[in-house]
Design a protein around this motif. Structure first.
Motif, PDB file in Angstrom:
ATOM      1  N   GLN A 151       0.918  -1.293  -0.142  1.00 21.66           N
ATOM      2  CA  GLN A 151       0.065   0.056  -0.110  1.00 21.66           C
ATOM      3  C   GLN A 151       0.925   1.243  -0.021  1.00 21.66           C
ATOM      4  O   GLN A 151       0.670   2.146  -0.951  1.00 21.66           O
ATOM      5  N   GLN A 207       1.569  -0.161  -4.895  1.00 17.96           N
ATOM      6  CA  GLN A 207       1.496  -1.370  -6.104  1.00 17.96           C
ATOM      7  C   GLN A 207       0.256  -1.627  -6.677  1.00 17.96           C
ATOM      8  O   GLN A 207       0.268  -2.082  -7.859  1.00 17.96           O
ATOM      9  N   SER A 208      -1.073  -0.974  -6.253  1.00 21.83           N
ATOM     10  CA  SER A 208      -1.998  -1.001  -6.904  1.00 21.83           C
ATOM     11  C   SER A 208      -2.256   0.235  -7.838  1.00 21.83           C
ATOM     12  O   SER A 208      -3.681   0.096  -8.378  1.00 21.83           O
TER      13      SER A 208
END
Length: 135
Positions: free
Chosen positions: A89, A93-94
């Motif tokens: 987080q 990474q997303s």
């Protein structure tokens, strides 16, 4: 001794509850006012945060324009691994612009020249060959 080695050797270690989201939000505000077109945040953490008492999101830096986030997840003195999920987080990474994450198990590994080379290559590419520490 390189700048990075000197900074790590002079770092003070503390133990206790971590308000990582609050610290990242503070950094977000500092980076948010910067007019620089290329910014890097290096977050050194064990990846555990008191998220029940810290209202700020760990992804605070992910929406700062032109910012790359590098996370160094360090195991603690009890050989507990860094919390990969939380560090993912922190390092966005997303998101569309994911950062970089280096998990290490021991503070001594912070002095590993390979770690500094990998970080420097990520930040500077081939341009880092001429860099010298100030002072």
């Amino acid at each position: 001794m390189s700048c990075g080695f000197r900074a790590v050797k002079n770092m003070r270690w503390i133990a206790g509850g971590a308000y990582t989201g609050e610290a990242l939000d503070f950094a977000k505000k500092a980076f948010g006012t910067s007019q620089l077109t290329n910014k890097v945040a290096i977050v050194l953490t064990h990846g555990r945060s008191d998220i029940s008492r810290d209202p700020k999101p760990l992804s605070s830096l992910c929406d700062v324009p032109n910012l790359r986030v590098i996370g160094i997840g360090v195991g603690d003195i009890f050989k507990t691994s860094p919390n990969n999920q939380l560090i993912q987080q922190i390092t966005c990474q997303s998101s569309l612009n994911p950062g970089l994450y280096f998990p290490i198990m021991d503070h001594a590994q912070l002095l590993d020249e390979t770690l500094f080379e990998n970080i420097t290559n990520y930040i500077c590419g081939d341009k880092h060959q001429d860099f010298r520490c100030p002072g």
